[in-house]
Scaffold this motif. Structure first.
Motif, PDB file in Angstrom:
ATOM      1  N   ALA A   1       0.945  -1.082   0.046  1.00  0.00           N
ATOM      2  CA  ALA A   1       0.124  -0.020  -0.062  1.00  0.00           C
ATOM      3  C   ALA A   1       0.831   1.273   0.151  1.00  0.00           C
ATOM      4  CB  ALA A   1      -0.905   0.012   1.329  1.00  0.00           C
ATOM      5  N   LEU A   2       0.477   2.247  -0.943  1.00  0.00           N
ATOM      6  CA  LEU A   2       1.448   3.357  -1.074  1.00  0.00           C
ATOM      7  C   LEU A   2       1.110   4.090   0.351  1.00  0.00           C
ATOM      8  CD1 LEU A   2       1.325   4.381  -4.573  1.00  0.00           C
ATOM      9  CD2 LEU A   2       3.267   3.504  -3.479  1.00  0.00           C
ATOM     10  N   PRO A   3       2.224   4.951   1.008  1.00  0.00           N
ATOM     11  CA  PRO A   3       1.627   5.969   1.954  1.00  0.00           C
ATOM     12  C   PRO A   3       0.905   6.955   1.370  1.00  0.00           C
ATOM     13  CG  PRO A   3       4.034   5.765   1.348  1.00  0.00           C
ATOM     14  CD  PRO A   3       3.597   4.833   0.534  1.00  0.00           C
ATOM     15  N   ALA A   4       0.508   7.734   2.072  1.00  0.00           N
ATOM     16  CA  ALA A   4      -0.120   9.140   1.677  1.00  0.00           C
ATOM     17  C   ALA A   4       1.179  10.053   1.497  1.00  0.00           C
ATOM     18  CB  ALA A   4      -0.862   9.724   2.845  1.00  0.00           C
ATOM     19  N   ALA A   5       1.299  10.548   0.344  1.00  0.00           N
ATOM     20  CA  ALA A   5       2.625  11.206   0.073  1.00  0.00           C
ATOM     21  C   ALA A   5       2.334  12.648   0.510  1.00  0.00           C
ATOM     22  CB  ALA A   5       2.529  11.335  -1.528  1.00  0.00           C
ATOM     23  N   VAL A   6       3.533  13.176   0.864  1.00  0.00           N
ATOM     24  CA  VAL A   6       3.781  14.483   1.199  1.00  0.00           C
ATOM     25  C   VAL A   6       4.325  15.426   0.150  1.00  0.00           C
ATOM     26  CG1 VAL A   6       5.015  16.352   2.626  1.00  0.00           C
ATOM     27  CG2 VAL A   6       4.338  13.931   3.625  1.00  0.00           C
ATOM     28  N   GLN A   7       3.774  16.468  -0.313  1.00  0.00           N
ATOM     29  CA  GLN A   7       4.349  17.140  -1.392  1.00  0.00           C
ATOM     30  C   GLN A   7       5.559  18.151  -1.162  1.00  0.00           C
ATOM     31  OE1 GLN A   7       3.199  16.832  -4.652  1.00  0.00           O
ATOM     32  NE2 GLN A   7       2.061  14.872  -3.663  1.00  0.00           N
ATOM     33  N   VAL A   8       6.929  17.950  -1.699  1.00  0.00           N
ATOM     34  CA  VAL A   8       7.728  18.679  -1.384  1.00  0.00           C
ATOM     35  C   VAL A   8       8.293  19.275  -2.662  1.00  0.00           C
ATOM     36  CG1 VAL A   8      10.143  18.910  -0.626  1.00  0.00           C
ATOM     37  CG2 VAL A   8       8.678  17.220   0.664  1.00  0.00           C
ATOM     38  N   THR A   9       8.146  20.553  -2.818  1.00  0.00           N
ATOM     39  CA  THR A   9       8.418  21.436  -4.177  1.00  0.00           C
ATOM     40  C   THR A   9       7.908  20.620  -5.384  1.00  0.00           C
ATOM     41  OG1 THR A   9      10.630  20.372  -4.415  1.00  0.00           O
ATOM     42  CG2 THR A   9      10.563  22.116  -3.025  1.00  0.00           C
ATOM     43  N   GLY A  10       6.599  20.082  -5.310  1.00  0.00           N
ATOM     44  CA  GLY A  10       5.968  19.440  -6.084  1.00  0.00           C
ATOM     45  C   GLY A  10       6.314  18.044  -6.512  1.00  0.00           C
ATOM     46  N   VAL A  11       6.736  17.372  -5.614  1.00  0.00           N
ATOM     47  CA  VAL A  11       7.561  16.147  -5.606  1.00  0.00           C
ATOM     48  C   VAL A  11       6.722  15.053  -4.744  1.00  0.00           C
ATOM     49  CG1 VAL A  11       9.345  14.327  -5.545  1.00  0.00           C
ATOM     50  CG2 VAL A  11       9.487  16.855  -6.519  1.00  0.00           C
ATOM     51  N   PRO A  12       5.931  14.162  -5.008  1.00  0.00           N
ATOM     52  CA  PRO A  12       5.182  13.274  -3.989  1.00  0.00           C
ATOM     53  C   PRO A  12       6.329  12.449  -3.157  1.00  0.00           C
ATOM     54  CG  PRO A  12       5.026  12.301  -6.136  1.00  0.00           C
ATOM     55  CD  PRO A  12       5.887  13.706  -6.241  1.00  0.00           C
ATOM     56  N   VAL A  13       6.420  12.637  -1.952  1.00  0.00           N
ATOM     57  CA  VAL A  13       7.404  12.065  -1.122  1.00  0.00           C
ATOM     58  C   VAL A  13       7.061  11.247  -0.081  1.00  0.00           C
ATOM     59  CG1 VAL A  13       9.483  12.668   0.242  1.00  0.00           C
ATOM     60  CG2 VAL A  13       9.211  13.970  -1.680  1.00  0.00           C
ATOM     61  N   ALA A  14       7.352  10.499   0.467  1.00  0.00           N
ATOM     62  CA  ALA A  14       7.052   9.355   1.586  1.00  0.00           C
ATOM     63  C   ALA A  14       7.340  10.086   2.741  1.00  0.00           C
ATOM     64  CB  ALA A  14       7.794   7.829   1.518  1.00  0.00           C
ATOM     65  N   PRO A  15       6.249   9.807   3.612  1.00  0.00           N
ATOM     66  CA  PRO A  15       6.699  10.585   5.158  1.00  0.00           C
ATOM     67  C   PRO A  15       7.952  10.114   5.440  1.00  0.00           C
ATOM     68  CG  PRO A  15       4.252   9.819   4.796  1.00  0.00           C
ATOM     69  CD  PRO A  15       5.076   9.232   3.719  1.00  0.00           C
ATOM     70  N   VAL A  16       8.546  10.803   6.359  1.00  0.00           N
ATOM     71  CA  VAL A  16       9.657  10.677   7.043  1.00  0.00           C
ATOM     72  C   VAL A  16       9.996   9.155   7.653  1.00  0.00           C
ATOM     73  CG1 VAL A  16      11.656  11.519   8.915  1.00  0.00           C
ATOM     74  CG2 VAL A  16      10.050  13.086   7.446  1.00  0.00           C
ATOM     75  N   ALA A  17       9.032   9.104   8.438  1.00  0.00           N
ATOM     76  CA  ALA A  17       9.319   7.684   9.202  1.00  0.00           C
ATOM     77  C   ALA A  17       9.176   6.379   8.000  1.00  0.00           C
ATOM     78  CB  ALA A  17       8.018   7.143  10.052  1.00  0.00           C
ATOM     79  N   ARG A  18       8.329   6.436   7.010  1.00  0.00           N
ATOM     80  CA  ARG A  18       8.471   5.561   6.026  1.00  0.00           C
ATOM     81  C   ARG A  18       9.758   5.648   5.290  1.00  0.00           C
ATOM     82  NH1 ARG A  18       5.288   1.743   2.733  1.00  0.00           N
ATOM     83  NH2 ARG A  18       6.838   0.829   1.646  1.00  0.00           N
ATOM     84  N   ALA A  19      10.203   6.734   4.788  1.00  0.00           N
ATOM     85  CA  ALA A  19      11.363   7.010   3.964  1.00  0.00           C
ATOM     86  C   ALA A  19      12.819   6.450   4.939  1.00  0.00           C
ATOM     87  CB  ALA A  19      11.450   8.483   3.837  1.00  0.00           C
ATOM     88  N   LEU A  20      12.719   6.517   6.087  1.00  0.00           N
ATOM     89  CA  LEU A  20      13.462   6.171   6.919  1.00  0.00           C
ATOM     90  C   LEU A  20      13.776   4.621   6.864  1.00  0.00           C
ATOM     91  CD1 LEU A  20      13.580   8.176  10.084  1.00  0.00           C
ATOM     92  CD2 LEU A  20      15.459   8.115   8.939  1.00  0.00           C
ATOM     93  N   ALA A  21      12.524   4.005   7.052  1.00  0.00           N
ATOM     94  CA  ALA A  21      12.664   2.623   6.927  1.00  0.00           C
ATOM     95  C   ALA A  21      13.327   2.179   5.608  1.00  0.00           C
ATOM     96  CB  ALA A  21      11.229   2.141   7.223  1.00  0.00           C
ATOM     97  N   ASP A  22      12.787   2.620   4.480  1.00  0.00           N
ATOM     98  CA  ASP A  22      13.085   2.110   3.325  1.00  0.00           C
ATOM     99  C   ASP A  22      14.531   2.573   3.246  1.00  0.00           C
ATOM    100  OD1 ASP A  22      10.734   1.196   2.428  1.00  0.00           O
ATOM    101  OD2 ASP A  22      10.096   3.167   1.678  1.00  0.00           O
ATOM    102  N   ALA A  23      15.210   3.739   3.704  1.00  0.00           N
ATOM    103  CA  ALA A  23      16.592   4.011   3.669  1.00  0.00           C
ATOM    104  C   ALA A  23      17.434   2.864   4.428  1.00  0.00           C
ATOM    105  CB  ALA A  23      16.705   5.448   4.041  1.00  0.00           C
TER     106      ALA A  23
END
Length: 349
Positions: free
Chosen positions: A153-175
């Motif tokens: 399931a895709l997370p609800a994206a955060v828009q950062v300068t027009g780019v759909p970005v994963a929330p920080v917690a999810r991005a941390l796990a993927d990193a």
């Protein structure tokens, strides 16, 4: 004219004017550029280049970081039927709503953390590949600068300068899934919490979901993360009492019945009003159910003794401190209308 008929052809140099510097093969067709013509323009030494499959960069030089981001999104996004949202220009850096061409694609991992502003994340030009989340049913492969990360399931994206970005917690796990350096993992997790980007519990929940808590260097970083998060929450609790004019409690105490059993530890206690406050900084791991049951039993026991228990999470303290202060104040004011609480012994914790 059918919905598949291309728009009126324009000179090819027009497509590269301004900020319209990336297009998919479908978007080029919508502008009257045939597949053969696009191939010809992308030959070595030509004015265009194929940056990723079906994604064309409309200039010959190296792509910018923004162009790489948007190219990855164009490659990973679900292509819309011809005639719908065709020819949508890519506008790197645009604010506001997400580009409709980016359906079912979200930037994650280190690139997302950089976009969120974490200093511990590497700069975008240094990344060999950019992680992008897509539904696991999509048939895509990692290629070039695009690294595909599949998810149920895709997370609800955060828009950062027009780019759909994963929330920080999810991005941390993927990193973290791709990192082996314990120092880097620790720095990323610590900055995310210390900088107020997310709560420790959210990070641990995502790490647990990704089955990363079995890695020793991740466990060590999580232990530091939880301690860091608790220290920050305690500082906010002290500030809430001070700034909102609450009476001073006794801090970090244990309660016991006289000559009887231990009732549990508390973050703050107002003895005259018999009001207890407890910060919930649980890390969401496998033992959470048992830990929550222990919390619930302690709360029920204290309330049977006439002690009011106020339960606050670090997130509530961060996002609605004034409201939490009002909750505590209400509990203190209501004390005079209650039956006196049982006598308990208050000891330093």
């Amino acid at each position: 004219m059918t919905h598949n008929t291309p728009l009126s052809p324009r000179p090819l140099h027009h497509l590269a004017d301004g900020r319209r510097r990336l297009m998919t093969a479908a978007q080029l067709r919508a502008h009257g550029v045939s597949a053969a013509e696009a191939v010809e323009q992308c030959r070595p030494g030509g004015p265009w280049q194929q940056l990723l499959p079906n994604v064309v960069l409309l200039h010959p030089g190296p792509p910018t970081s923004d162009e790489r981001l948007h190219a990855v999104l164009l490659y990973a996004a679900r292509e819309r039927p011809a005639g719908r949202a065709a020819g949508v220009p890519v506008q790197p850096g645009a604010e506001g709503s997400p580009d409709p061409a980016y359906a079912e694609a979200v930037i994650t991992g280190l690139a997302a953390l950089t976009l969120h502003g974490l200093c511990a994340a590497p700069p975008l030009p240094s990344l060999d590949a950019i992680d992008v989340l897509v539904p696991r049913t999509r048939r895509l492969r990692s290629t070039g600068c695009a690294r595909i990360v599949r998810t149920a399931a895709l997370p609800a994206a955060v828009q950062v300068t027009g780019v759909p970005v994963a929330p920080v917690a999810r991005a941390l796990a993927d990193a973290v899934a791709g990192l082996t350096d314990a120092g880097v993992v620790r720095r990323l997790l610590t900055e995310a919490v210390r900088g107020g980007h997310c709560e420790p519990a959210a990070v641990v929940r995502e790490l647990n979901r990704a089955r990363l808590l079995g890695r020793p260097h991740v466990v060590d970083a999580v232990d530091s993360l939880v301690a860091e998060g608790r220290a920050i929450a305690e500082q906010r609790l002290y500030r809430m009492v001070r700034e909102h004019g609450l009476p001073d409690p006794v801090w970090n105490v244990d309660l016991r019945l006289p000559g009887g059993p231990h009732l549990g530890g508390l973050d703050a206690y107002w003895p005259e009003q018999a009001v207890a406050l407890e910060l919930d900084t649980r890390a969401h791991r496998r033992e959470d159910d048992a830990l929550w049951s222990e919390y619930a039993r302690k709360r029920e026991h204290l309330e049977r003794l006439g002690i009011t228990v106020v339960h606050i999470t670090p997130r509530k303290l961060r996002e609605s401190m004034e409201h939490q202060a009002a909750v505590v104040r209400t509990a203190l004011m209501a004390a005079k209308d209650r039956e006196p609480a049982a006598y308990v012994v208050v000891l330093p914790r």
